[in-house]
Motif scaffolding. Structure first.
Motif, PDB file in Angstrom:
ATOM      1  N   ILE A  66     -29.050 -41.790 -29.052  1.00 29.03           N
ATOM      2  CA  ILE A  66     -28.012 -42.243 -29.973  1.00 29.03           C
ATOM      3  C   ILE A  66     -26.800 -41.313 -29.959  1.00 29.03           C
ATOM      4  O   ILE A  66     -25.699 -41.727 -30.290  1.00 29.03           O
ATOM      5  N   ARG A  67     -26.972 -40.071 -29.554  1.00 27.07           N
ATOM      6  CA  ARG A  67     -25.810 -39.179 -29.447  1.00 27.07           C
ATOM      7  C   ARG A  67     -25.197 -39.234 -28.056  1.00 27.07           C
ATOM      8  O   ARG A  67     -23.983 -39.112 -27.888  1.00 27.07           O
ATOM      9  N   ILE A 105     -24.808 -41.645 -26.083  1.00 23.73           N
ATOM     10  CA  ILE A 105     -23.966 -42.786 -25.784  1.00 23.73           C
ATOM     11  C   ILE A 105     -22.491 -42.466 -26.002  1.00 23.73           C
ATOM     12  O   ILE A 105     -21.641 -42.846 -25.193  1.00 23.73           O
ATOM     13  N   GLU A 152     -29.134 -49.210 -28.240  1.00 21.92           N
ATOM     14  CA  GLU A 152     -29.101 -49.683 -29.615  1.00 21.92           C
ATOM     15  C   GLU A 152     -27.758 -49.394 -30.266  1.00 21.92           C
ATOM     16  O   GLU A 152     -27.270 -50.168 -31.083  1.00 21.92           O
ATOM     17  N   MET A 153     -27.113 -48.286 -29.879  1.00 19.93           N
ATOM     18  CA  MET A 153     -25.820 -47.966 -30.460  1.00 19.93           C
ATOM     19  C   MET A 153     -24.707 -48.851 -29.929  1.00 19.93           C
ATOM     20  O   MET A 153     -23.623 -48.864 -30.474  1.00 19.93           O
ATOM     21  N   VAL A 154     -24.968 -49.577 -28.847  1.00 22.03           N
ATOM     22  CA  VAL A 154     -23.980 -50.565 -28.432  1.00 22.03           C
ATOM     23  C   VAL A 154     -24.496 -51.964 -28.714  1.00 22.03           C
ATOM     24  O   VAL A 154     -24.240 -52.904 -27.978  1.00 22.03           O
ATOM     25  N   SER A 155     -25.232 -52.084 -29.777  1.00 15.18           N
ATOM     26  CA  SER A 155     -25.675 -53.374 -30.316  1.00 15.18           C
ATOM     27  C   SER A 155     -26.656 -54.142 -29.465  1.00 15.18           C
ATOM     28  O   SER A 155     -26.696 -55.359 -29.516  1.00 15.18           O
ATOM     29  N   GLN A 157     -29.044 -59.126 -28.947  1.00 16.13           N
ATOM     30  CA  GLN A 157     -27.771 -58.466 -29.187  1.00 16.13           C
ATOM     31  C   GLN A 157     -27.516 -58.551 -30.684  1.00 16.13           C
ATOM     32  O   GLN A 157     -27.620 -59.619 -31.261  1.00 16.13           O
ATOM     33  N   VAL A 158     -27.161 -57.436 -31.288  1.00 12.20           N
ATOM     34  CA  VAL A 158     -26.975 -57.429 -32.729  1.00 12.20           C
ATOM     35  C   VAL A 158     -25.506 -57.238 -33.057  1.00 12.20           C
ATOM     36  O   VAL A 158     -25.006 -56.142 -32.959  1.00 12.20           O
ATOM     37  N   PRO A 159     -24.783 -58.252 -33.441  1.00 15.12           N
ATOM     38  CA  PRO A 159     -23.344 -58.064 -33.684  1.00 15.12           C
ATOM     39  C   PRO A 159     -23.117 -57.292 -34.979  1.00 15.12           C
ATOM     40  O   PRO A 159     -23.979 -57.250 -35.846  1.00 15.12           O
ATOM     41  N   GLU A 160     -21.930 -56.691 -35.108  1.00 16.37           N
ATOM     42  CA  GLU A 160     -21.708 -55.887 -36.296  1.00 16.37           C
ATOM     43  C   GLU A 160     -21.391 -56.777 -37.490  1.00 16.37           C
ATOM     44  O   GLU A 160     -20.692 -57.760 -37.402  1.00 16.37           O
ATOM     45  N   ARG A 210     -20.042 -47.504 -36.989  1.00 14.96           N
ATOM     46  CA  ARG A 210     -20.163 -48.947 -36.874  1.00 14.96           C
ATOM     47  C   ARG A 210     -20.584 -49.622 -38.165  1.00 14.96           C
ATOM     48  O   ARG A 210     -20.440 -50.818 -38.311  1.00 14.96           O
ATOM     49  N   PRO A 226     -19.539 -62.486 -37.000  1.00 17.67           N
ATOM     50  CA  PRO A 226     -19.276 -61.098 -36.587  1.00 17.67           C
ATOM     51  C   PRO A 226     -19.310 -60.943 -35.073  1.00 17.67           C
ATOM     52  O   PRO A 226     -20.068 -61.615 -34.389  1.00 17.67           O
ATOM     53  N   LEU A 227     -18.479 -60.056 -34.554  1.00 14.71           N
ATOM     54  CA  LEU A 227     -18.398 -59.856 -33.111  1.00 14.71           C
ATOM     55  C   LEU A 227     -19.056 -58.563 -32.696  1.00 14.71           C
ATOM     56  O   LEU A 227     -19.139 -57.639 -33.471  1.00 14.71           O
ATOM     57  N   LEU A 228     -19.433 -58.479 -31.446  1.00 17.57           N
ATOM     58  CA  LEU A 228     -19.903 -57.209 -30.910  1.00 17.57           C
ATOM     59  C   LEU A 228     -18.696 -56.301 -30.740  1.00 17.57           C
ATOM     60  O   LEU A 228     -17.631 -56.763 -30.362  1.00 17.57           O
ATOM     61  N   PRO A 229     -18.850 -55.008 -31.014  1.00 21.36           N
ATOM     62  CA  PRO A 229     -17.676 -54.140 -30.867  1.00 21.36           C
ATOM     63  C   PRO A 229     -17.195 -54.121 -29.430  1.00 21.36           C
ATOM     64  O   PRO A 229     -17.969 -53.986 -28.506  1.00 21.36           O
ATOM     65  N   PRO A 240     -17.081 -48.677 -27.669  1.00 17.23           N
ATOM     66  CA  PRO A 240     -18.134 -49.701 -27.645  1.00 17.23           C
ATOM     67  C   PRO A 240     -19.311 -49.364 -28.544  1.00 17.23           C
ATOM     68  O   PRO A 240     -20.050 -50.253 -28.947  1.00 17.23           O
ATOM     69  N   SER A 241     -19.463 -48.092 -28.926  1.00 16.61           N
ATOM     70  CA  SER A 241     -20.575 -47.777 -29.819  1.00 16.61           C
ATOM     71  C   SER A 241     -20.179 -47.950 -31.277  1.00 16.61           C
ATOM     72  O   SER A 241     -20.921 -47.605 -32.167  1.00 16.61           O
ATOM     73  N   MET A 244     -21.081 -34.796 -31.968  1.00 17.35           N
ATOM     74  CA  MET A 244     -22.275 -35.394 -31.412  1.00 17.35           C
ATOM     75  C   MET A 244     -23.222 -34.370 -30.843  1.00 17.35           C
ATOM     76  O   MET A 244     -24.436 -34.505 -30.897  1.00 17.35           O
TER      77      MET A 244
END
Lengths: 186, 145
Positions: A58-59, A61, A145-148, A175-178, B7, B60-63, B85-86, B117
């Protein structure tokens, strides 16, 4: 001014600071050995390595995105290519090849010809169930996971267990959109 | 002034160097900022005359998907925005005469990566309290002003 184009794996690898490969391998070996001593159960060690990898991923990325300048990948196929060619090159110094796409493009295999984590390593008989490089599973899972993208990563072939190469199976679950995090009435 | 959001809308950092007028308390201010940008991103994607793929409004969209806006300017200030993108969003509010700050925002993102980070004491998703990061950031901002 036009945005900077993404850099290839070679270029990024040449520009990041590097550490001695043996030091890296030996440090990783020491971590695994210590985990085996502390936890004793091979399954527990596998889980811990995965968890450690997740926290790293997660870091990692953000560092990857900052240094390599890749823009958002359009689909999972592109993501897998980017991981294999740019990501692994940048952090481990090796590239992987992407093969064995399944019918709907949600699952693929990453084949690593050589793996710096396992230089000088042999698994003894007491640790036969151990996935020595399980940390890589966690790293890829955490980063994606950090890019959905929720994924599942498994080892299919492992040279330490007698196979001829390292093969990781990466499967995209969804895919998990924000979402907008605040409730509308506040 | 500068904001960094992650995010989930958590404001990781808020710094100001020169802000004569404050209208809302900081919680409201941050929520407003995040909300505005979220909606603006949605809006710019829907109104895009070139790209073919668009979700329906409100989904909602993906970033990073769709086109991304990078700045707007009023008669008193200019707001520059960058999203990785994150999902990490960096916002800089400056004097309207500033040029294109995209390179600066990229550089700030790099500083963020290096000092935040890689800091093992920092828990992702919480507010940033690293002194080294703040110092580096201040130094960099002084050079671009």
């Amino acid at each position: 001014m036009a945005p900077v184009a993404p850099r290839s794996g070679e270029a990024v690898f040449a520009s990041v600071e590097r550490v001695n490969a043996e030091l890296f391998t030996l440090t990783y070996g020491a971590i695994v050995r210590q985990l085996l001593t502390d936890l004793e159960e091979v399954e527990e060690v596998n889980k811990q390595l995965d968890q450690m990898g997740y926290n790293i991923g997660i870091r990692l990325i953000d560092e990857f995105l900052a240094k390599s300048n890749v823009s958002r990948c359009v689909d999972f196929k592109e993501t897998a290519e980017v991981i294999a060619k740019v990501g692994l090159k940048m952090f481990l110094g090796v590239t992987a090849s992407v093969t064995n796409w399944d019918a709907d493009g949600s699952s693929c295999s990453l084949i690593l010809e050589d793996n710096p984590l396992v230089d000088f390593v042999e698994l003894p008989d007491t640790c036969q169930g151990l996935y020595y490089c399980n940390i890589l599973n966690g790293v890829i899972r955490g980063a994606l996971e950090m890019v959905s993208m929720k994924t599942e990563v498994n080892w299919v072939r492992d040279m330490l267990r007698g196979d001829d190469t390292y093969e990781l199976r990466v499967k995209l679950l969804k895919q998990v959109p924000e979402e907008y995090p605040y409730k509308d009435d506040e | 002034m500068m904001y960094v959001f992650n995010r989930n809308g958590v404001c990781l950092l808020y710094r100001e160097w020169h802000r004569p007028l404050k209208t809302l308390d900081s919680q409201q201010d941050q929520k407003l900022m995040f909300g505005v940008l979220f909606s603006l991103k949605s809006f710019t994607t829907k109104m895009d005359p070139i790209s073919a793929e668009k979700g329906s409004l409100g989904v909602p969209l993906l970033p990073g998907q769709g086109c991304s806006f990078h700045s707007f300017r009023t008669n008193t200030y200019k707001l520059s925005f960058m999203e990785s993108p994150s999902g990490v969003k960096i916002i800089l509010v400056t004097h309207p005469k500033c040029g294109d700050l995209r390179e600066s925002l990229r550089y700030i993102y790099n500083i963020y990566v290096e000092y935040v980070m890689k800091n093992p004491l920092y828990a992702p998703g919480t507010a940033i309290k690293c002194e080294l990061f703040n110092t580096k950031l201040d130094q960099y901002i002084r050079t671009i002003v």
